[in-house]
Design an enzyme around this catalytic site. Sequence first.
Site, short mmCIF file in Angstrom:
data_model
loop_
_atom_site.label_atom_id
_atom_site.label_comp_id
_atom_site.label_asym_id
_atom_site.label_seq_id
_atom_site.Cartn_x
_atom_site.Cartn_y
_atom_site.Cartn_z
N GLU A 151 -0.44 -6.40 14.83
CA GLU A 151 -1.38 -5.71 16.56
C GLU A 151 -0.13 -6.73 17.31
O GLU A 151 0.25 -5.37 18.06
CB GLU A 151 -2.19 -6.21 17.12
N GLU A 162 2.14 3.11 11.05
CA GLU A 162 1.08 1.85 10.61
C GLU A 162 2.19 0.65 9.20
O GLU A 162 2.47 -0.10 9.97
CB GLU A 162 -0.03 1.67 9.18
#
Length: 300
Positions: free
Chosen positions: A131, A203
Amino acid sequence: MGYVRTGILMAVMTALFLGVGALIGGQSGAIIALVIAAGMNLFTFWNSDRAVLSMHGAHEVDPRAAPDLYNMVRGLADRAGMPMPKLYLIETDQPNAFATGRNPENAAVAVTRGLLRALTPEEVAGVVAHELAHIRNRDTLLMTVTATFAGAISMLANFAFFFGGSSNEEGERPMGLVGTLALMFLAPLAAGLVQMAISRSREYEADRIGAEICGRPLWLASALGKIEGLAQRIDNVRAERNPATAHMFIVNPLHAMGHDRLFATHPNTANRIAALRAMAEGAPQASRIPRVAARRGPWN
């Protein structure tokens, strides 16, 4: 570069929003949609992070209540060379996490209660590092803007069911029943395709950089495997109510989309794990989690 990408995204989503407005109400509908879109562009830049956190019932973590978790995040942020983000907790049993914020100086990481219970501290560190990578890459503004616009476009398309087939004051009749039904399906689909394109492309990069930040690619690989398995069995009620935010999570939180690879918001988890394992074979390994003892903290 992050602001350039976000500006392009805002232009694309605004055009889609205007198109839906025009189909519903002709010229008047397009003008109304333009005004709404202008307001949304301002809102999403300054406030979309708070809106997304509110959607998921996230509350800020008190460092005194969870010192190990807080110190872990701070240590990883130091290692990443970025400011410490605000830390939020989401009360759901599904293990998951996401990041939000318009830039690294105004960012937040949200983790679920289920993540802290199901994963080891090493795996939690891998997730947090992923993150932080999104924040450092300035992906968070891009993903949050997409979520806000996608939700608005879906709601606007649903309005077409009630107003799409009626005449406006100029006597125009922009849509009939067939057009209304097509709009209700195609507008959210188009917004979803934009979400998928953004999420899938970012991602893998966040996995790679996150693994570098925490120093152990296998920590993140192990975490992804656990989260994927548990997310398919455990409900995340708020995520189901706000599907436009699904692409923000580290693993898709929605049951309905879990096996639909054509419309998946995330790359295949097995492929992500394989890439991390390949990375681990040649990567120098960190010896410990930054600033936290190798034990379960008081965050359970």
